[in-house]
Each structure stands twice: as C-alpha cells, then as structure tokens.
Scaffold this active site. Structure first.
Site, short mmCIF file in Angstrom:
data_model
loop_
_atom_site.label_atom_id
_atom_site.label_comp_id
_atom_site.label_asym_id
_atom_site.label_seq_id
_atom_site.Cartn_x
_atom_site.Cartn_y
_atom_site.Cartn_z
N LYS A 73 0.81 -1.22 0.00
CA LYS A 73 0.00 0.00 0.00
C LYS A 73 0.84 1.28 0.00
O LYS A 73 0.51 2.24 -0.71
CB LYS A 73 -0.96 0.00 1.18
CG LYS A 73 -2.09 -1.01 1.05
CD LYS A 73 -3.08 -0.89 2.19
CE LYS A 73 -4.22 -1.87 2.01
NZ LYS A 73 -5.23 -1.72 3.09
N ASP A 109 -9.95 2.53 2.08
CA ASP A 109 -9.97 1.76 3.32
C ASP A 109 -10.68 2.51 4.44
O ASP A 109 -11.48 1.94 5.18
CB ASP A 109 -8.54 1.43 3.75
CG ASP A 109 -7.92 0.31 2.94
OD1 ASP A 109 -8.69 -0.53 2.40
OD2 ASP A 109 -6.69 0.26 2.84
#
Length: 274
Positions: A73, A109
């Site tokens: 990420k 997220d």
C-alpha cells in the site's frame, strides 16, 4: 454470463499473500450482474520489484487498475503520479487507476471502515469520541486518518512504541501514541488492526464501547466473540471490505456497482451463516 471480448477491461487485487482475498468474489459478482466486458483477477508479486513491474504494465495500458493490499500500500502511493486527499492523508493507497500512461492513487480503506461502523454500529458518534487503534502497520494508516478526520481523538497502541509515534506524526490531526496501560479509559471505539488476537480482556472496556476487528476470517473473530460475550457492540471486517469495494469498483471500471448486497454471497463462499 458475462461475455469476454477483445475490449475487456482487466483489473484486480494485488498483494502477497492474496489467495485468501474475497475481493474477486465481490467484483466479479458485480461484473456479471452488470454484464460488463471485464475481469477482476488476483496478482501476487513476489517482492517490491515485482510490484514495480505490475505498475509499469498498468502504465503501458495492460490493466485498468488494481486494488492494493499488504504489503504494497505505501509503495503504491509512492509510485503514483497523483493522489487523492485521502491517500495523501495516510501516505498509502488501496486503489491504483491506470489511464493514458498515468497512475492515480486513492484510498477507500477509511471509507470502508466508516461505512461498516454506520452499518453495524449506527448509534456511534465519532465526533470528539476517544478511539483506540491496536496496531500501527499498513492496515491502520487509512483507518486512523479517516477516524481522525471524522473528529475522533485517536490513540494508537502498538508493541513497538516508536512505530506508533511515527504513524501519529504522519497523520497529525491530534493523533497520539500511547501505552496499553490506561489506553481504554473512556474509549468509545476500539479497532483491531493486528493480524492476531489482542491479548486483552474486554471486561476492562467501557459498557458502551464498540469493538471492530479488521480481520474477516473468521467473520466473528475470537476478539469479537469475547467482546460480544460481555455485551459490547461489534463490527466485523467483512463490513469494512464491502464498504471499500463500491468506491473501488467505480474507480476501476468507470461505472456504479449494481444495487446488489454481496454479503450473503460472501457468507456462502466462506461457509458461514449470516
């Protein structure tokens, strides 16, 4: 049945490991429901160099975009040409969109976490609420940023205090690192971003505390089960996964997902009762 042609859009999930991911189940269900000429696959680069290669393939027009999970990420964010405010806030990305040789980064997220809380703990008001984040790794970054941006006072507890302090400094917005002792006093929400069960007795939590576990295998983790046993409201990681999937689908395929709740399909896939 979706028909695949030479105009197919290819997207997917990238991580290592990634075989456990339920994202292909969600996205391919929506693709089939809409009759899109598209496929959502899984990619597992061996290392950071392999991830670089995959992003280069996206720049070259071989991919429409990807979702990104651990451990890539932060690397995904670093490789992007432009990034959304939410990605910049956490310095990580779980969405890379490839168009005309450029890479755009976004993070859904945090949106997924907030969606799950609204869905499963609708009475929780995050404004000025004390929140404890267990863990300071990649899974925690976007969640901490989203919670702090929603007005929560976030405290990070991590085995390595220095890592918690570094994450708090990155996010800002009043986020602090703290030790386990006394961390749960007045907490309205506790989020487990660790891959293992925290060694914490939920009887020490306040009666109104909400407990969220980002893990969704099993859906009711031992941590959630213990919290539920003492009467606390719990939020599972499957809700967070579903919450981030809709903005991901829009970014990858340039269309809205269908009004189809994937939760029953995911529960059936996992062999768990709803």
């Amino acid at each position: 049945m979706t028909r695949i042609t030479g105009a197919m859009k290819l997207a997917g999930i990238v991580g290592n490991p990634v075989t456990h991911s339920l994202s292909p189940v969600i996205h391919n269900t929506w693709i089939e429901a809409l009759g899109l000429d598209a496929v959502y696959a899984a990619f597992s680069p061996a290392d950071s160099a392999g991830f670089d290669t995959l992003v280069a393939a996206g720049r070259a027009g071989l991919l429409a975009g990807v979702n990104v999970t651990a451990p890539f990420k932060e690397q995904a964010y670093a490789l992007a040409d432009e990034a959304s405010d939410t990605a910049r806030a956490s310095a990580s990305a779980n969405i890379l969109r490839f168009r005309d040789g450029r890479v755009s980064a976004d993070s859904a997220d945090g949106e997924g976490l907030l969606w799950a809380l609204k869905d499963q703990a609708p009475d929780l008001d995050l404004a000025d609420a004390s929140v404890v984040m267990l863990g300071a790794g990649g899974a925690a970054r976007a969640a901490v940023a989203a919670l702090a941006s929603a007005g929560a006072r976030v405290r990070i507890v991590n085995r390595t205090r220095e890592r918690a302090e570094a994450l708090a400094a990155d996010i800002g917005l009043g986020v602090i690192a703290t030790d386990m002792a006394g961390a749960f006093k007045d907490a309205r929400l506790i989020v487990n971003a660790l891959s293992v069960r925290p060694d914490i007795d939920p009887t020490i939590f306040e009666p109104e505390t909400v407990v969220l576990d980002m893990t969704y295998r099993p859906i009711e983790t031992p941590f959630l089960k213990a919290a539920k046993t003492v009467g606390l409201t719990t939020v599972d990681g499957l809700g967070m996964l579903i919450g981030q999937a809709r903005p991901s689908f829009r970014a990858l395929f340039d269309t809205e997902p269908p009004p189809l709740d994937p939760r029953p399909i995911l529960l059936a896939h996992l062999g768990e009762a709803g």
